[in-house]
Design a protein around this motif. Structure first.
Motif, PDB file in Angstrom:
ATOM      1  N   TRP A   1       0.836  -1.307   0.202  1.00 37.54           N
ATOM      2  CA  TRP A   1      -0.061  -0.228  -0.228  1.00 37.54           C
ATOM      3  C   TRP A   1       0.927   1.213   0.197  1.00 37.54           C
ATOM      4  CZ3 TRP A   1      -4.922   0.303   3.139  1.00 37.54           C
ATOM      5  CH2 TRP A   1      -5.807  -0.764   2.957  1.00 37.54           C
ATOM      6  N   SER A   2       0.234   2.249  -0.512  1.00 38.33           N
ATOM      7  CA  SER A   2       1.075   3.632  -0.468  1.00 38.33           C
ATOM      8  C   SER A   2       0.892   4.098   0.880  1.00 38.33           C
ATOM      9  CB  SER A   2       0.529   4.546  -1.453  1.00 38.33           C
ATOM     10  OG  SER A   2      -0.874   4.871  -1.028  1.00 38.33           O
ATOM     11  N   LEU A   3       1.902   5.043   1.472  1.00 43.79           N
ATOM     12  CA  LEU A   3       1.725   5.676   2.874  1.00 43.79           C
ATOM     13  C   LEU A   3       0.563   6.327   2.979  1.00 43.79           C
ATOM     14  CD1 LEU A   3       2.934   5.881   5.611  1.00 43.79           C
ATOM     15  CD2 LEU A   3       4.052   7.888   4.561  1.00 43.79           C
ATOM     16  N   ASP A   4      -0.014   7.157   1.744  1.00 39.76           N
ATOM     17  CA  ASP A   4      -1.186   7.989   1.802  1.00 39.76           C
ATOM     18  C   ASP A   4      -2.274   7.203   1.932  1.00 39.76           C
ATOM     19  OD1 ASP A   4       0.438  10.265   1.565  1.00 39.76           O
ATOM     20  OD2 ASP A   4       0.378  10.293  -0.664  1.00 39.76           O
ATOM     21  N   GLY A   5      -2.314   5.982   1.313  1.00 36.25           N
ATOM     22  CA  GLY A   5      -3.669   5.079   1.450  1.00 36.25           C
ATOM     23  C   GLY A   5      -3.689   4.363   2.745  1.00 36.25           C
ATOM     24  N   ALA A   6      -2.579   4.090   3.567  1.00 32.60           N
ATOM     25  CA  ALA A   6      -2.402   3.460   4.758  1.00 32.60           C
ATOM     26  C   ALA A   6      -2.775   4.507   5.825  1.00 32.60           C
ATOM     27  CB  ALA A   6      -1.050   3.005   5.104  1.00 32.60           C
ATOM     28  N   LYS A   7      -2.392   5.768   5.658  1.00 29.90           N
ATOM     29  CA  LYS A   7      -3.071   6.939   6.549  1.00 29.90           C
ATOM     30  C   LYS A   7      -4.363   7.092   6.464  1.00 29.90           C
ATOM     31  CE  LYS A   7       1.177   9.718   6.445  1.00 29.90           C
ATOM     32  NZ  LYS A   7       1.821  11.279   6.047  1.00 29.90           N
ATOM     33  N   THR A   8      -4.984   7.178   5.420  1.00 32.71           N
ATOM     34  CA  THR A   8      -6.385   7.175   5.009  1.00 32.71           C
ATOM     35  C   THR A   8      -7.103   6.042   5.806  1.00 32.71           C
ATOM     36  OG1 THR A   8      -6.099   8.216   3.139  1.00 32.71           O
ATOM     37  CG2 THR A   8      -8.259   7.546   3.342  1.00 32.71           C
ATOM     38  N   TYR A   9      -6.652   4.784   5.665  1.00 34.57           N
ATOM     39  CA  TYR A   9      -7.383   3.843   6.090  1.00 34.57           C
ATOM     40  C   TYR A   9      -7.200   3.734   7.864  1.00 34.57           C
ATOM     41  CZ  TYR A   9      -9.245  -0.826   6.274  1.00 34.57           C
ATOM     42  OH  TYR A   9     -10.193  -1.775   6.568  1.00 34.57           O
ATOM     43  N   VAL A  10      -6.143   4.075   8.417  1.00 35.66           N
ATOM     44  CA  VAL A  10      -5.789   4.365   9.662  1.00 35.66           C
ATOM     45  C   VAL A  10      -6.701   5.273  10.248  1.00 35.66           C
ATOM     46  CG1 VAL A  10      -4.306   5.470  11.538  1.00 35.66           C
ATOM     47  CG2 VAL A  10      -3.462   3.601   9.927  1.00 35.66           C
ATOM     48  N   GLU A  11      -6.969   6.463   9.485  1.00 34.36           N
ATOM     49  CA  GLU A  11      -7.963   7.353  10.027  1.00 34.36           C
ATOM     50  C   GLU A  11      -9.465   6.545  10.146  1.00 34.36           C
ATOM     51  OE1 GLU A  11      -7.918  10.769   7.230  1.00 34.36           O
ATOM     52  OE2 GLU A  11      -5.753  11.279   8.251  1.00 34.36           O
ATOM     53  N   LYS A  12      -9.847   6.017   9.070  1.00 36.23           N
ATOM     54  CA  LYS A  12     -11.170   5.419   8.990  1.00 36.23           C
ATOM     55  C   LYS A  12     -11.462   4.107  10.237  1.00 36.23           C
ATOM     56  CE  LYS A  12     -11.907   5.824   4.170  1.00 36.23           C
ATOM     57  NZ  LYS A  12     -12.232   5.613   2.855  1.00 36.23           N
ATOM     58  N   THR A  13     -10.182   3.547  10.576  1.00 34.52           N
ATOM     59  CA  THR A  13     -10.491   2.439  11.785  1.00 34.52           C
ATOM     60  C   THR A  13     -10.445   3.354  12.931  1.00 34.52           C
ATOM     61  OG1 THR A  13      -8.024   2.266  11.680  1.00 34.52           O
ATOM     62  CG2 THR A  13      -9.394   0.727  10.175  1.00 34.52           C
ATOM     63  N   GLN A  14     -10.201   4.665  13.120  1.00 33.25           N
ATOM     64  CA  GLN A  14     -10.153   5.439  14.305  1.00 33.25           C
ATOM     65  C   GLN A  14      -8.961   5.047  15.109  1.00 33.25           C
ATOM     66  OE1 GLN A  14     -14.101   5.321  16.229  1.00 33.25           O
ATOM     67  NE2 GLN A  14     -15.130   6.360  14.097  1.00 33.25           N
ATOM     68  N   THR A  15      -7.881   4.525  14.559  1.00 33.36           N
ATOM     69  CA  THR A  15      -6.554   4.412  15.222  1.00 33.36           C
ATOM     70  C   THR A  15      -5.670   5.649  14.772  1.00 33.36           C
ATOM     71  OG1 THR A  15      -5.810   3.312  13.157  1.00 33.36           O
ATOM     72  CG2 THR A  15      -6.842   1.954  15.155  1.00 33.36           C
TER      73      THR A  15
END
Length: 146
Positions: free
Chosen positions: A90-104
């Protein structure tokens, strides 16, 4: 011969409006996807829906009940059942977005020089499987330096 020519010139050919057909197809597909999403959310499958469509970096495999072989890039999220999320590639940007969605929370991002990897692609996640990450926990990433 003249009769055939007059017939050929008088017959109307069908008119296909390709852009209209494309718009109608996209609209129907969007309505179908929205209907399935609404049904999943109503049935309590919102978590499964979120894991299947949350990635911005292309297609990702659907969530499974066990961790994959690449545990260093797999994060187990949630309670019972846990949802494995494989961040490999995954790209770092995609991972950051997903981390926000999981509320971590996003922790440290470490860059590591690895030959042949795509710059800013995820090489590792911490804590990784078999540790379980809950809402509010901090997640650290190791990415390719390029």
């Amino acid at each position: 011969m003249n009769a055939m020519n007059r017939f050929a010139d008088s017959a109307e050919s069908p008119d296909f409006d390709a852009p209209q057909i494309l718009r109608r197809t996209r609209r129907r597909r969007t309505v179908g996807i929205a209907a399935v999403a609404a049904a999943l959310i109503a049935a309590g499958g919102g978590t499964a829906l979120a894991t299947s469509v949350a990635s911005n970096s292309g297609s990702t495999p659907a969530a499974t009940s066990t961790a994959t072989k690449s545990d260093a890039t797999t994060m187990l999220y949630g309670e019972n059942p846990t949802i494995p999320i494989d961040f490999a590639g995954w790209s770092l940007d995609g991972a950051k977005t997903y981390v926000e969605k999981t509320q971590t929370k996003l922790g440290t991002v470490t860059k590591k020089a690895v030959k042949g990897c795509k710059p800013n692609s995820v090489l590792g996640v911490s804590p990784h499987a078999p540790a379980i990450v809950h809402k509010g926990d901090t997640v650290n990433f190791t990415v390719c330096a390029g």
